[in-house]
Write a protein that holds these residues in place. Structure first.
Motif, PDB file in Angstrom:
ATOM      1  N   THR A   1      -4.414   5.194   1.179  1.00 49.89           N
ATOM      2  CA  THR A   1      -4.144   5.704   2.518  1.00 49.89           C
ATOM      3  C   THR A   1      -4.951   6.976   2.769  1.00 49.89           C
ATOM      4  O   THR A   1      -4.922   7.902   1.944  1.00 49.89           O
ATOM      5  CB  THR A   1      -2.651   6.012   2.696  1.00 49.89           C
TER       6      THR A   1
ATOM      7  N   ARG B   1      -9.533   2.421  -0.514  1.00 49.45           N
ATOM      8  CA  ARG B   1      -8.566   1.581   0.196  1.00 49.45           C
ATOM      9  C   ARG B   1      -7.837   0.592  -0.703  1.00 49.45           C
ATOM     10  O   ARG B   1      -6.910  -0.078  -0.264  1.00 49.45           O
ATOM     11  CB  ARG B   1      -9.277   0.812   1.312  1.00 49.45           C
TER      12      ARG B   1
ATOM     13  N   ASP C   1      -4.996   7.591   8.819  1.00 49.46           N
ATOM     14  CA  ASP C   1      -4.011   6.529   9.055  1.00 49.46           C
ATOM     15  C   ASP C   1      -2.712   7.081   9.625  1.00 49.46           C
ATOM     16  O   ASP C   1      -1.947   6.358  10.259  1.00 49.46           O
ATOM     17  CB  ASP C   1      -3.701   5.780   7.756  1.00 49.46           C
ATOM     18  N   ARG C   2      -2.458   8.349   9.382  1.00 49.53           N
ATOM     19  CA  ARG C   2      -1.215   8.987   9.826  1.00 49.53           C
ATOM     20  C   ARG C   2      -1.445   9.973  10.974  1.00 49.53           C
ATOM     21  O   ARG C   2      -0.506  10.603  11.450  1.00 49.53           O
ATOM     22  CB  ARG C   2      -0.558   9.734   8.659  1.00 49.53           C
TER      23      ARG C   2
ATOM     24  N   ASP D   1      -1.092  10.030  -1.187  1.00 47.17           N
ATOM     25  CA  ASP D   1      -1.509   8.966  -0.270  1.00 47.17           C
ATOM     26  C   ASP D   1      -2.836   8.345  -0.708  1.00 47.17           C
ATOM     27  O   ASP D   1      -3.026   7.128  -0.628  1.00 47.17           O
ATOM     28  CB  ASP D   1      -1.646   9.503   1.155  1.00 47.17           C
ATOM     29  N   HIS D   2      -3.777   9.179  -1.155  1.00 49.07           N
ATOM     30  CA  HIS D   2      -5.056   8.653  -1.628  1.00 49.07           C
ATOM     31  C   HIS D   2      -4.860   7.599  -2.711  1.00 49.07           C
ATOM     32  O   HIS D   2      -5.605   6.618  -2.786  1.00 49.07           O
ATOM     33  CB  HIS D   2      -5.923   9.781  -2.203  1.00 49.07           C
TER      34      HIS D   2
ATOM     35  N   ASP E   1      -2.575   5.515  -2.976  1.00 51.02           N
ATOM     36  CA  ASP E   1      -2.052   4.281  -2.385  1.00 51.02           C
ATOM     37  C   ASP E   1      -3.034   3.644  -1.415  1.00 51.02           C
ATOM     38  O   ASP E   1      -2.682   2.718  -0.686  1.00 51.02           O
ATOM     39  CB  ASP E   1      -0.733   4.568  -1.659  1.00 51.02           C
TER      40      ASP E   1
ATOM     41  N   HIS F   1      -0.824  14.354   0.846  1.00 52.79           N
ATOM     42  CA  HIS F   1      -2.195  13.934   1.124  1.00 52.79           C
ATOM     43  C   HIS F   1      -2.828  13.304  -0.121  1.00 52.79           C
ATOM     44  O   HIS F   1      -3.425  12.220  -0.047  1.00 52.79           O
ATOM     45  CB  HIS F   1      -3.011  15.146   1.586  1.00 52.79           C
TER      46      HIS F   1
ATOM     47  N   TYR G   1      -5.737  10.277   5.469  1.00 55.16           N
ATOM     48  CA  TYR G   1      -4.948  11.057   6.413  1.00 55.16           C
ATOM     49  C   TYR G   1      -5.098  10.533   7.837  1.00 55.16           C
ATOM     50  O   TYR G   1      -4.176  10.636   8.656  1.00 55.16           O
ATOM     51  CB  TYR G   1      -5.301  12.542   6.333  1.00 55.16           C
TER      52      TYR G   1
END
Length: 214
Positions: free
Chosen positions: A176, A35, A180-181, A171-172, A174, A168, A178
């Motif tokens: 984030t 995170r 979260d979306r 995003d990790h 950052d 995907h 999956y």
């Protein structure tokens, strides 16, 4: 370029991870490393150590098995990921999802932006969230920029399932996940997926579980 003092903590962490043979332990959701976001790669790992780390990520991804793995998923907050998808799927799935073979790639300091407005929604899982899947609507086409492991620039458009994979994994980096979306009403256990939602499209799941598709 990172100074020797900046390089040391990450290099020591990676050396410690690589001290044993075999796949690396995968960090599960709930660990803060997933995170916090990541440091840009600016030489924190010397070339030989970087090559060893990339190979360890590849071995771990294959063993899981998965089609992508980001450095934070093994506890290393570095902006680096690996992807690969042999795409051994039926023709119907290939056509509907755009799931085509994706050769092994190393993504260094990647970022992406949508190309156009089309979105695609499919069930998605994560090695750091074992035992669950959920439907995620993502841009159907993205432009990925960054570098490869040799520092060469990357500027490439991905579509279909490869676009989903690069989103995907980026995003990790950052912080984030999956989830979260995701459409949370679609959240399904592995058992439910096997028993109910093996269809190429999540349309039946949307109708039964009460969520909308784009």
């Amino acid at each position: 370029m990172a100074s020797p003092r900046d390089r040391a903590p990450l290099a020591e962490l990676v050396e410690e991870l690589l001290a044993t043979d075999g796949p690396l332990p995968i960090v599960a959701a709930g660990d803060p490393v997933l995170r916090r976001g990541t440091e840009r790669f600016e030489g924190q790992l010397e070339p030989a150590l970087l090559a060893r780390f990339v190979e360890a990520l590849r071995v771990t991804m294959h063993a899981a098995p998965g089609v992508g793995l980001a450095a934070p998923q093994v506890g290393v907050p570095l902006r680096l990921a690996v992807i690969e998808d042999p795409a051994p799927v039926p023709e119907e799935v290939r056509l509907l999802r755009g799931r085509v073979p994706l050769p092994f790639r190393v993504l260094v300091n990647p970022s992406y932006e949508p190309v156009g407005t089309a979105r695609a929604a499919f069930f998605e899982g994560c090695l750091s969230v074992p035992g669950w899947q959920a439907v995620v609507a993502r841009p159907a086409e993205v432009r990925l920029t960054g570098q490869d492991e040799a520092g060469r620039p990357v500027d490439e458009v991905f579509t279909g399932w490869p676009a989903r994979i690069v989103q995907h994994e980026t995003d990790h980096l950052d912080g984030t996940l999956y989830l979260d979306r995701a459409e949370l009403r679609s959240l399904s256990s592995s058992q439910a997926m096997a028993e109910r939602w093996t269809q190429p499209s999540p349309q039946e799941a949307a109708a039964s579980l009460g969520f909308r598709l784009p």
